[in-house]
Design an enzyme around this catalytic site. Structure first.
Site, short mmCIF file in Angstrom:
data_model
loop_
_atom_site.label_atom_id
_atom_site.label_comp_id
_atom_site.label_asym_id
_atom_site.label_seq_id
_atom_site.Cartn_x
_atom_site.Cartn_y
_atom_site.Cartn_z
N ARG A 1 -0.34 -9.49 13.05
CA ARG A 1 -0.94 -8.50 12.14
C ARG A 1 -1.73 -9.20 11.03
O ARG A 1 -2.79 -8.73 10.61
CB ARG A 1 0.14 -7.60 11.53
CG ARG A 1 0.66 -6.56 12.53
CD ARG A 1 2.02 -6.02 12.15
NE ARG A 1 2.01 -5.27 10.91
CZ ARG A 1 3.11 -5.05 10.17
NH1 ARG A 1 4.28 -5.53 10.55
NH2 ARG A 1 3.02 -4.35 9.06
N ARG B 1 -10.06 0.12 8.27
CA ARG B 1 -9.55 -1.22 8.59
C ARG B 1 -10.58 -2.06 9.32
O ARG B 1 -10.32 -3.20 9.66
CB ARG B 1 -8.35 -1.04 9.50
CG ARG B 1 -7.03 -1.42 8.87
CD ARG B 1 -6.00 -1.08 9.91
NE ARG B 1 -4.78 -1.77 9.75
CZ ARG B 1 -3.72 -1.24 9.13
NH1 ARG B 1 -3.79 -0.06 8.56
NH2 ARG B 1 -2.60 -1.90 9.08
N LYS C 1 0.84 -1.21 0.00
CA LYS C 1 0.00 0.00 0.00
C LYS C 1 0.87 1.26 0.00
O LYS C 1 0.63 2.19 -0.77
CB LYS C 1 -0.93 0.00 1.23
CG LYS C 1 -1.82 -1.23 1.32
CD LYS C 1 -2.70 -1.22 2.55
CE LYS C 1 -1.99 -1.36 3.86
NZ LYS C 1 -1.32 -2.67 4.10
N ARG D 1 11.18 -1.55 11.14
CA ARG D 1 10.05 -1.16 11.97
C ARG D 1 9.89 -2.13 13.14
O ARG D 1 10.08 -3.34 12.97
CB ARG D 1 8.77 -1.15 11.13
CG ARG D 1 8.35 0.24 10.71
CD ARG D 1 7.24 0.27 9.71
NE ARG D 1 6.04 -0.47 10.06
CZ ARG D 1 4.93 -0.47 9.33
NH1 ARG D 1 4.89 0.22 8.22
NH2 ARG D 1 3.88 -1.17 9.69
N ARG E 1 11.80 -5.56 4.92
CA ARG E 1 11.57 -4.11 4.75
C ARG E 1 12.53 -3.28 5.60
O ARG E 1 12.81 -3.60 6.75
CB ARG E 1 10.14 -3.77 5.17
CG ARG E 1 9.92 -2.24 5.19
CD ARG E 1 8.49 -1.84 5.23
NE ARG E 1 7.75 -2.44 6.32
CZ ARG E 1 6.42 -2.42 6.41
NH1 ARG E 1 5.72 -1.82 5.48
NH2 ARG E 1 5.82 -2.99 7.42
#
Ligand code: AP5
Length: 215
Positions: free
Chosen positions: A172, A89, A14, A161, A128
């Site tokens: 998640r 969400r 996203k 992160r 990431r």
């Protein structure tokens, strides 16, 4: 007010698609994840309240999210066009957004459902890296920076992160299945859902979305 939504599991891309659309369109990028991380960094009451939820990979309460969205929108011109990244969400957030559209005579144009197989999501999230100063997003293997650990854009330090640890990622994904995936049917029933195969190269996903926007 007009808007599109980027819907997809954690790591679906996203944020990466948003960076592309920011350059190609006049959509104002609104990422609730980025807003919450910024609030956390500057130690605001919203940030402090959100921290425990985010660290656990759980959702921040709807009331907080709807409040920061309304406040964010109030800062733009009435004619602004938005791309919502990571919002809504839950079904209740989607209903809150509908109320906001009614209040502002706005409308939702497309909901892009970024479809990515689970094993690819896991690989994307564990690899990431994000720039500490400008927020640019990289991937150790798929989208590496020119120099290891250093942002191509501003030379900032790259970090991982806190919620990209394997345990939190699994939580998640579970939270996405239970609380966010129901939005797929919610928007499909309204004729707004656009399924996008987003498991391949970023440029291919970008082109698929742009094609829908330009149709
Ligand atoms: P948020 O920041 O929104 O996290 P998320 O939804 O889990 O999404 P991500 O940012 O992890 O992934 P992304 O889809 O943007 O992928 P990206 O482009 O970075 O939310 C964080 C937390 O905040 C939540 O857990 C929750 O606690 C809270 N929160 C936020 N919004 C909320 C809301 N509305 N309600 C309640 N709570 C909320 O890509 C991932 C990686 O893959 C990158 O390394 C990238 O380089 C790479 N990549 C991307 N696309 C490709 C591609 N096509 N090919 C190869 N690699 C790719």
């Amino acid at each position: 007010m007009e808007a599109i939504i980027l819907l997809g599991g954690p790591g679906a891309g996203k944020g990466t698609v948003s960076e592309f659309l920011k350059k190609q369109t006049d959509f104002v990028h609104v990422s609730t994840g980025d807003m919450l991380r910024a609030a956390l960094q500057s130690g605001t009451p919203v940030g402090l309240e959100a921290k425990a939820f985010m660290d656990a990979g759980a959702l921040v309460p709807d009331a907080i999210i709807l409040r920061i969205i309304e406040e964010r929108i109030s800062r733009e011109a009435a004619s602004a066009r938005y791309m919502f990244d990571g919002f809504p969400r839950t079904i209740d957030q989607a209903k809150g957004l509908d109320l906001l559209f009614k209040k502002k005579s706005g409308s939702l144009k497309h909901v892009f459902n970024l479809i990515v197989p689970r094993e690819i999501l896991l690989r994307r999230l564990t690899g990431r890296r994000v720039c500490k100063s400008c927020g640019a997003v990289y991937h150790l293997i798929n989208i590496p920076p020119k120099k290891e650990g250093v942002c191509d854009v501003d030379g900032g330090e790259l970090y991982q992160r806190a919620d990209d640890s394997e345990d939190t990622i699994l939580n998640r994904l579970e939270v996405y299945d239970k609380q966010t995936a129901p939005l797929i049917d919610f928007y499909r029933q309204q004729g707004l859902l656009r399924d996008i195969d987003a498991g391949g190269a970023a440029a291919v996903t970008d082109a698929r979305i742009l094609e829908v926007l330009n149709a």
